[in-house]
Design a protein around this motif. Structure first.
Motif, PDB file in Angstrom:
ATOM      1  N   PHE A  61      51.990  49.545  34.551  1.00  0.00           N
ATOM      2  CA  PHE A  61      51.652  49.858  35.934  1.00  0.00           C
ATOM      3  C   PHE A  61      50.278  49.341  36.347  1.00  0.00           C
ATOM      4  O   PHE A  61      49.803  49.662  37.436  1.00  0.00           O
ATOM      5  N   ARG A  62      49.652  48.532  35.520  1.00  0.00           N
ATOM      6  CA  ARG A  62      48.326  47.993  35.837  1.00  0.00           C
ATOM      7  C   ARG A  62      48.430  46.904  36.901  1.00  0.00           C
ATOM      8  O   ARG A  62      49.458  46.283  37.071  1.00  0.00           O
ATOM      9  N   GLY A  63      47.326  46.697  37.600  1.00  0.00           N
ATOM     10  CA  GLY A  63      47.265  45.659  38.610  1.00  0.00           C
ATOM     11  C   GLY A  63      47.843  46.054  39.955  1.00  0.00           C
ATOM     12  O   GLY A  63      48.035  45.213  40.826  1.00  0.00           O
ATOM     13  N   ARG A  64      48.108  47.315  40.171  1.00  0.00           N
ATOM     14  CA  ARG A  64      48.699  47.799  41.424  1.00  0.00           C
ATOM     15  C   ARG A  64      47.728  48.621  42.273  1.00  0.00           C
ATOM     16  O   ARG A  64      48.114  49.176  43.294  1.00  0.00           O
ATOM     17  N   GLY A  65      46.490  48.748  41.815  1.00  0.00           N
ATOM     18  CA  GLY A  65      45.510  49.532  42.558  1.00  0.00           C
ATOM     19  C   GLY A  65      45.584  51.028  42.322  1.00  0.00           C
ATOM     20  O   GLY A  65      44.890  51.802  42.985  1.00  0.00           O
ATOM     21  N   LEU A  66      46.418  51.447  41.376  1.00  0.00           N
ATOM     22  CA  LEU A  66      46.591  52.884  41.126  1.00  0.00           C
ATOM     23  C   LEU A  66      45.339  53.512  40.523  1.00  0.00           C
ATOM     24  O   LEU A  66      44.983  54.646  40.867  1.00  0.00           O
ATOM     25  N   ALA A  67      44.685  52.803  39.621  1.00  0.00           N
ATOM     26  CA  ALA A  67      43.481  53.346  38.973  1.00  0.00           C
ATOM     27  C   ALA A  67      42.385  53.595  40.001  1.00  0.00           C
ATOM     28  O   ALA A  67      41.711  54.637  39.962  1.00  0.00           O
ATOM     29  N   LEU A  94      36.248  43.861  32.252  1.00  0.00           N
ATOM     30  CA  LEU A  94      36.208  43.308  33.604  1.00  0.00           C
ATOM     31  C   LEU A  94      37.138  44.044  34.569  1.00  0.00           C
ATOM     32  O   LEU A  94      36.820  44.200  35.747  1.00  0.00           O
ATOM     33  N   SER A  95      38.285  44.510  34.083  1.00  0.00           N
ATOM     34  CA  SER A  95      39.201  45.264  34.947  1.00  0.00           C
ATOM     35  C   SER A  95      38.540  46.538  35.452  1.00  0.00           C
ATOM     36  O   SER A  95      38.626  46.871  36.640  1.00  0.00           O
ATOM     37  N   SER A  96      37.874  47.242  34.568  1.00  0.00           N
ATOM     38  CA  SER A  96      37.200  48.472  34.947  1.00  0.00           C
ATOM     39  C   SER A  96      36.034  48.184  35.893  1.00  0.00           C
ATOM     40  O   SER A  96      35.791  48.931  36.845  1.00  0.00           O
ATOM     41  N   GLN A  97      35.338  47.086  35.671  1.00  0.00           N
ATOM     42  CA  GLN A  97      34.243  46.716  36.569  1.00  0.00           C
ATOM     43  C   GLN A  97      34.753  46.396  37.966  1.00  0.00           C
ATOM     44  O   GLN A  97      34.101  46.714  38.972  1.00  0.00           O
ATOM     45  N   ARG A  98      35.934  45.780  38.075  1.00  0.00           N
ATOM     46  CA  ARG A  98      36.528  45.502  39.385  1.00  0.00           C
ATOM     47  C   ARG A  98      36.832  46.808  40.123  1.00  0.00           C
ATOM     48  O   ARG A  98      36.635  46.907  41.330  1.00  0.00           O
ATOM     49  N   ILE A  99      37.310  47.803  39.397  1.00  0.00           N
ATOM     50  CA  ILE A  99      37.575  49.105  40.017  1.00  0.00           C
ATOM     51  C   ILE A  99      36.277  49.704  40.540  1.00  0.00           C
ATOM     52  O   ILE A  99      36.222  50.203  41.666  1.00  0.00           O
ATOM     53  N   ALA A 100      35.229  49.638  39.748  1.00  0.00           N
ATOM     54  CA  ALA A 100      33.933  50.172  40.177  1.00  0.00           C
ATOM     55  C   ALA A 100      33.448  49.464  41.447  1.00  0.00           C
ATOM     56  O   ALA A 100      32.966  50.119  42.378  1.00  0.00           O
ATOM     57  N   ARG A 101      33.589  48.146  41.517  1.00  0.00           N
ATOM     58  CA  ARG A 101      33.188  47.408  42.720  1.00  0.00           C
ATOM     59  C   ARG A 101      34.052  47.808  43.913  1.00  0.00           C
ATOM     60  O   ARG A 101      33.550  47.983  45.022  1.00  0.00           O
ATOM     61  N   LYS A 102      35.355  47.967  43.693  1.00  0.00           N
ATOM     62  CA  LYS A 102      36.269  48.359  44.762  1.00  0.00           C
ATOM     63  C   LYS A 102      35.872  49.710  45.347  1.00  0.00           C
ATOM     64  O   LYS A 102      36.022  49.954  46.536  1.00  0.00           O
TER      65      LYS A 102
END
Length: 121
Positions: A61-67, A94-102
């Protein structure tokens, strides 16, 4: 969705370890598909002043903006409780950093690890 003892079975498939520690991890926020939480943000550490997020999404379910949705709601709940929401991640996640930026969060620390390999003769 807020997860507590009344609906903790939502955690069984992917996050059973959180289910067994539910009271210590509150608030627990899950993105639910069907009858299963597929992304969860909860408290990794907590004090009277702040709480640090623990965020995980099942691989399918990754990559869907759920996190990002789960983390945003968790942060809202922490603020509602009068505490400061903290979010940390490894420098190479990097995935977690993208969430933090979002979520428009700021980096407040960095983990740095050094591994020493010795030459073998």
């Amino acid at each position: 969705m807020f997860i507590d003892q009344s609906n903790a079975d939502l955690l069984e498939t992917y996050f059973s370890e959180i289910k067994s520690e539910l009271e210590e991890r509150l608030p627990v926020i899950g993105c639910v598909i069907g009858d299963t939480a597929v992304s969860v943000c909860c408290s990794a550490r907590t004090s009277a002043k702040a709480a640090e997020a623990s965020l995980s999404t099942a691989s399918d379910f990754r990559g869907r903006g759920l996190a990002a949705k789960a983390a945003a709601r968790w942060g809202w709940e922490i603020r509602r409780l009068g505490r400061i929401p903290l979010y940390s991640t490894a420098w190479d996640n990097l995935s977690s950093q993208r969430i933090a930026r979002k979520l428009d969060l700021y980096q407040y620390g960095t983990d740095f690890h050094i591994t020493i390999q010795r030459n073998r003769l």
